[in-house]
Design a protein around this motif. Structure first.
Motif, PDB file in Angstrom:
ATOM      1  N   TYR A  83       0.941  32.146   9.722  1.00 36.21           N
ATOM      2  CA  TYR A  83       2.102  32.425  10.574  1.00 36.21           C
ATOM      3  C   TYR A  83       2.932  33.580  10.016  1.00 36.21           C
ATOM      4  CZ  TYR A  83       4.988  29.858   7.182  1.00 36.21           C
ATOM      5  OH  TYR A  83       5.638  29.441   6.041  1.00 36.21           O
ATOM      6  N   THR A  84       2.293  34.481   9.267  1.00 38.39           N
ATOM      7  CA  THR A  84       3.020  35.561   8.599  1.00 38.39           C
ATOM      8  C   THR A  84       3.755  36.442   9.595  1.00 38.39           C
ATOM      9  OG1 THR A  84       1.302  35.585   6.887  1.00 38.39           O
ATOM     10  CG2 THR A  84       2.790  37.472   6.981  1.00 38.39           C
ATOM     11  N   THR A  85       3.087  36.822  10.653  1.00 41.10           N
ATOM     12  CA  THR A  85       3.668  37.767  11.620  1.00 41.10           C
ATOM     13  C   THR A  85       4.293  37.056  12.811  1.00 41.10           C
ATOM     14  OG1 THR A  85       1.503  37.979  12.706  1.00 41.10           O
ATOM     15  CG2 THR A  85       2.027  39.555  10.961  1.00 41.10           C
ATOM     16  N   CYS A  86       4.452  35.763  12.735  1.00 40.69           N
ATOM     17  CA  CYS A  86       5.049  35.021  13.839  1.00 40.69           C
ATOM     18  C   CYS A  86       6.559  35.237  13.840  1.00 40.69           C
ATOM     19  CB  CYS A  86       4.715  33.537  13.706  1.00 40.69           C
ATOM     20  SG  CYS A  86       5.093  32.559  15.168  1.00 40.69           S
ATOM     21  N   GLY A  87       7.197  35.014  15.000  1.00 36.95           N
ATOM     22  CA  GLY A  87       8.638  35.208  15.118  1.00 36.95           C
ATOM     23  C   GLY A  87       9.417  34.065  14.501  1.00 36.95           C
ATOM     24  N   ASN A  88      10.697  34.035  14.816  1.00 41.42           N
ATOM     25  CA  ASN A  88      11.579  32.980  14.302  1.00 41.42           C
ATOM     26  C   ASN A  88      12.506  32.525  15.434  1.00 41.42           C
ATOM     27  OD1 ASN A  88      12.851  31.220  12.602  1.00 41.42           O
ATOM     28  ND2 ASN A  88      14.149  32.762  11.653  1.00 41.42           N
ATOM     29  N   PRO A  89      12.378  31.270  15.880  1.00 41.17           N
ATOM     30  CA  PRO A  89      11.414  30.270  15.401  1.00 41.17           C
ATOM     31  C   PRO A  89      10.004  30.581  15.870  1.00 41.17           C
ATOM     32  CG  PRO A  89      12.652  29.409  17.251  1.00 41.17           C
ATOM     33  CD  PRO A  89      13.268  30.734  16.936  1.00 41.17           C
ATOM     34  N   CYS A  90       9.040  30.060  15.111  1.00 43.32           N
ATOM     35  CA  CYS A  90       7.624  30.284  15.397  1.00 43.32           C
ATOM     36  C   CYS A  90       7.013  28.994  15.934  1.00 43.32           C
ATOM     37  CB  CYS A  90       6.914  30.731  14.122  1.00 43.32           C
ATOM     38  SG  CYS A  90       5.143  30.872  14.274  1.00 43.32           S
ATOM     39  N   VAL A  91       6.410  29.052  17.104  1.00 41.52           N
ATOM     40  CA  VAL A  91       5.788  27.883  17.729  1.00 41.52           C
ATOM     41  C   VAL A  91       4.307  28.174  17.903  1.00 41.52           C
ATOM     42  CG1 VAL A  91       5.785  26.320  19.693  1.00 41.52           C
ATOM     43  CG2 VAL A  91       7.939  27.314  18.913  1.00 41.52           C
ATOM     44  N   ASN A 112      -0.258  37.037  -2.670  1.00 44.89           N
ATOM     45  CA  ASN A 112       0.283  38.265  -3.253  1.00 44.89           C
ATOM     46  C   ASN A 112       1.705  38.063  -3.775  1.00 44.89           C
ATOM     47  OD1 ASN A 112      -0.247  40.952  -4.018  1.00 44.89           O
ATOM     48  ND2 ASN A 112       0.929  41.742  -2.296  1.00 44.89           N
ATOM     49  N   TYR A 113       1.995  36.866  -4.232  1.00 48.28           N
ATOM     50  CA  TYR A 113       3.314  36.529  -4.782  1.00 48.28           C
ATOM     51  C   TYR A 113       3.135  36.187  -6.257  1.00 48.28           C
ATOM     52  CZ  TYR A 113       8.098  34.675  -4.657  1.00 48.28           C
ATOM     53  OH  TYR A 113       9.437  34.449  -4.864  1.00 48.28           O
ATOM     54  N   TYR A 114       3.707  37.005  -7.149  1.00 51.94           N
ATOM     55  CA  TYR A 114       3.471  36.861  -8.583  1.00 51.94           C
ATOM     56  C   TYR A 114       4.604  36.053  -9.222  1.00 51.94           C
ATOM     57  CZ  TYR A 114      -0.316  40.198  -8.116  1.00 51.94           C
ATOM     58  OH  TYR A 114      -1.486  40.819  -7.750  1.00 51.94           O
ATOM     59  N   GLN A 115       4.456  34.733  -9.178  1.00 46.72           N
ATOM     60  CA  GLN A 115       5.418  33.871  -9.850  1.00 46.72           C
ATOM     61  C   GLN A 115       5.223  33.852 -11.366  1.00 46.72           C
ATOM     62  OE1 GLN A 115       5.498  29.850  -8.114  1.00 46.72           O
ATOM     63  NE2 GLN A 115       7.654  30.218  -7.693  1.00 46.72           N
ATOM     64  N   PRO A 247      -1.475  34.739  -8.238  1.00 52.33           N
ATOM     65  CA  PRO A 247      -0.706  35.318  -7.118  1.00 52.33           C
ATOM     66  C   PRO A 247      -0.984  34.651  -5.775  1.00 52.33           C
ATOM     67  CG  PRO A 247      -2.480  36.781  -7.757  1.00 52.33           C
ATOM     68  CD  PRO A 247      -2.435  35.699  -8.797  1.00 52.33           C
ATOM     69  N   TYR A 248      -2.037  33.871  -5.677  1.00 52.35           N
ATOM     70  CA  TYR A 248      -2.297  33.094  -4.473  1.00 52.35           C
ATOM     71  C   TYR A 248      -2.157  31.626  -4.842  1.00 52.35           C
ATOM     72  CZ  TYR A 248      -4.784  30.871  -0.606  1.00 52.35           C
ATOM     73  OH  TYR A 248      -5.107  30.066   0.467  1.00 52.35           O
ATOM     74  N   PHE A 249      -1.152  30.957  -4.306  1.00 49.27           N
ATOM     75  CA  PHE A 249      -0.900  29.579  -4.709  1.00 49.27           C
ATOM     76  C   PHE A 249      -0.499  28.735  -3.512  1.00 49.27           C
ATOM     77  CE2 PHE A 249       3.027  31.978  -5.426  1.00 49.27           C
ATOM     78  CZ  PHE A 249       3.975  31.210  -4.759  1.00 49.27           C
ATOM     79  N   ARG A 250      -0.589  27.446  -3.719  1.00 46.72           N
ATOM     80  CA  ARG A 250      -0.290  26.436  -2.695  1.00 46.72           C
ATOM     81  C   ARG A 250       0.685  25.429  -3.291  1.00 46.72           C
ATOM     82  NH1 ARG A 250      -5.282  23.294  -0.006  1.00 46.72           N
ATOM     83  NH2 ARG A 250      -5.522  25.424   0.770  1.00 46.72           N
ATOM     84  N   LYS A 251       1.707  25.095  -2.522  1.00 49.31           N
ATOM     85  CA  LYS A 251       2.684  24.104  -2.964  1.00 49.31           C
ATOM     86  C   LYS A 251       2.828  23.020  -1.905  1.00 49.31           C
ATOM     87  CE  LYS A 251       5.402  27.170  -5.943  1.00 49.31           C
ATOM     88  NZ  LYS A 251       5.235  26.461  -7.215  1.00 49.31           N
ATOM     89  N   SER A 285       7.806  42.788   2.686  1.00 48.84           N
ATOM     90  CA  SER A 285       8.184  43.860   1.757  1.00 48.84           C
ATOM     91  C   SER A 285       7.185  44.021   0.621  1.00 48.84           C
ATOM     92  CB  SER A 285       9.584  43.594   1.188  1.00 48.84           C
ATOM     93  OG  SER A 285       9.617  42.358   0.491  1.00 48.84           O
ATOM     94  N   PHE A 286       6.492  42.948   0.233  1.00 44.25           N
ATOM     95  CA  PHE A 286       5.504  43.051  -0.846  1.00 44.25           C
ATOM     96  C   PHE A 286       4.086  42.764  -0.356  1.00 44.25           C
ATOM     97  CE2 PHE A 286       7.437  38.835  -0.948  1.00 44.25           C
ATOM     98  CZ  PHE A 286       6.336  37.998  -0.917  1.00 44.25           C
ATOM     99  N   GLY A 287       3.875  42.839   0.941  1.00 40.70           N
ATOM    100  CA  GLY A 287       2.531  42.647   1.488  1.00 40.70           C
ATOM    101  C   GLY A 287       1.998  41.248   1.332  1.00 40.70           C
ATOM    102  N   GLY A 288       2.877  40.254   1.386  1.00 36.49           N
ATOM    103  CA  GLY A 288       2.455  38.871   1.220  1.00 36.49           C
ATOM    104  C   GLY A 288       1.965  38.245   2.512  1.00 36.49           C
ATOM    105  N   LYS A 289       1.476  37.031   2.388  1.00 34.31           N
ATOM    106  CA  LYS A 289       0.974  36.285   3.534  1.00 34.31           C
ATOM    107  C   LYS A 289       1.372  34.821   3.385  1.00 34.31           C
ATOM    108  CE  LYS A 289      -3.449  35.355   3.956  1.00 34.31           C
ATOM    109  NZ  LYS A 289      -4.900  35.491   4.174  1.00 34.31           N
ATOM    110  N   LYS A 290       1.687  34.172   4.514  1.00 34.72           N
ATOM    111  CA  LYS A 290       2.111  32.780   4.512  1.00 34.72           C
ATOM    112  C   LYS A 290       1.187  31.954   5.401  1.00 34.72           C
ATOM    113  CE  LYS A 290       6.338  33.614   5.928  1.00 34.72           C
ATOM    114  NZ  LYS A 290       7.760  33.388   6.284  1.00 34.72           N
ATOM    115  N   GLU A 291       0.867  30.758   4.927  1.00 31.23           N
ATOM    116  CA  GLU A 291       0.016  29.839   5.684  1.00 31.23           C
ATOM    117  C   GLU A 291       0.570  28.424   5.596  1.00 31.23           C
ATOM    118  OE1 GLU A 291      -4.459  31.755   5.297  1.00 31.23           O
ATOM    119  OE2 GLU A 291      -3.741  30.379   3.761  1.00 31.23           O
TER     120      GLU A 291
END
Length: 347
Positions: A83-91, A112-115, A247-251, A285-291
């Motif tokens: 849902y990275t490019t989905c709007g807000n709210p995203c349905v 692509n998130y370096y914690q 850099p690729y993680f799941r919580k 901004s950092f080329g990340g992706k959300k799932e």
């Protein structure tokens, strides 16, 4: 007859060495086998008769373990929704082709998130998260609010960047009314985090948690005061504070509450679902992706076939190398008797 120079020198050296010799005798280690390094030693001699069976045994042992791990991972049911490019709210409409039986876990993935960045990981104060609100050591640059000079609570870069997307999952059965999927935070966080690492300060009898946090400032990126979100004992905050190594993680976000509704007692039935996301967390901004991930588990954990494949590869390679060693030994090898004869001839 006066002593010669050599005799005088010898006498002086003997006089000087006397105390030193006595001191060395006093400091001598005890005459035990350990302190005198007289313990028996054993060194393995690597021969074909010992190495080849060991290599083949490792291969035979690793193959069934790899098969078991791979089958356990393959039996996990999982669904990923980007849902990275989905709007807000995203349905989003989700179609589950199979039943998700048993406990169902809801995760969010970040790519692509370096914690694990050194400065990011160090920017926290564990003493503050145990209730010492004024302790902001090592939290720079998020230690004090520049406008009010109040200590930030919770302080640090990790706390300031907390993941703040929220999710709601709704089941749409054929010919029936929509049903909200019940979720719970029970079992989401580790016991050691809940019991020992994150504690709110003591609340006065005539006040509430916001009275305790009144002399502090919220992190700059938090839209809501921490005291209205549970303070340091907020589940989402505790999950986020356990930083990831890759850099690729799941919580883990929530677990489906199978006890609350009989319709979900066995897990999630297959069918159509509606996922509503408050898409607040910026990653462009950092080329990340959300799932958003819906998944079950097995005795070996979540869906990850790497460990099973690794065992299979190592086991197969060990067996192949064992066969190659046997061929080489039969064709070119020598027995211990032959080696003994060669040594005798050389002597």
């Amino acid at each position: 007859m006066p002593p010669t120079d050599a005799t005088a020198t010898t006498t002086q050296l003997s006089t000087m060495e006397g105390p030193t010799s006595e001191k060395q005798l006093k400091n001598r280690p005890k005459a035990s086998a350990l302190r005198q390094q007289k313990l028996p030693a054993w060194q393995p001699i690597l021969t074909a008769s010992t190495v080849i069976p060991t290599v083949i045994a490792i291969g035979i042992l690793f193959l069934p373990i790899g098969i078991a791990l791979f089958l356990a991972s393959d039996g996990v049911t999982e669904k990923k929704i980007d849902y990275t490019t989905c709007g807000n709210p995203c349905v989003l409409n989700i179609n589950l082709e199979h039943d998700f039986q048993g406990d169902v876990f809801l995760y969010y993935n970040l790519d692509n998130y370096y914690q694990n960045h050194r400065r990011y990981v160090k920017s926290r104060n564990d003493q503050q998260y145990l209730g010492d609100l004024t302790n902001v050591k090592d939290c720079a640059p998020f230690d004090y609010d520049p406008a009010t000079n109040k200590p930030i609570a919770p302080c640090g870069a990790i706390a300031n960047s907390i993941f703040n997307d929220t999710f709601a999952l709704e089941y749409r059965p054929d010919g029936g009314f929509p049903v909200q999927v019940p979720v719970t935070t029970e079992g989401v966080i580790w016991n050691v985090d809940r019991d020992r690492k994150f504690k709110n300060p003591a609340i006065p009898p005539s006040g509430d948690l916001c009275d305790v946090f009144k002399d502090t400032a919220k992190p700059p990126n938090w839209p809501t005061e921490p005291c209205r979100m549970g303070g340091f004992e907020n589940v989402d905050f505790i999950v986020w504070m356990r930083t990831a190594a890759l850099p690729y993680f799941r919580k883990l976000w929530r677990i489906v509450n199978r006890k609350q509704s009989p319709q979900f007692a066995n897990g999630l039935p297959k069918g159509t679902y509606i996922l509503t996301v408050q898409n607040n967390y910026p990653v462009q901004s950092f080329g990340g992706k959300k799932e958003f991930v819906i998944s079950t588990t097995s005795w070996a954990g979540g869906k990850n076939s790497f460990l099973g494949i690794a065992y299979l590869v190592v086991g197969s390679l060990a067996i192949v190398l064992g066969v190659v060693f046997i061929v080489i030994h039969v064709k070119y090898g020598h027995s211990m008797n032959d080696l003994s004869n060669v040594n005798g001839l050389q002597q």
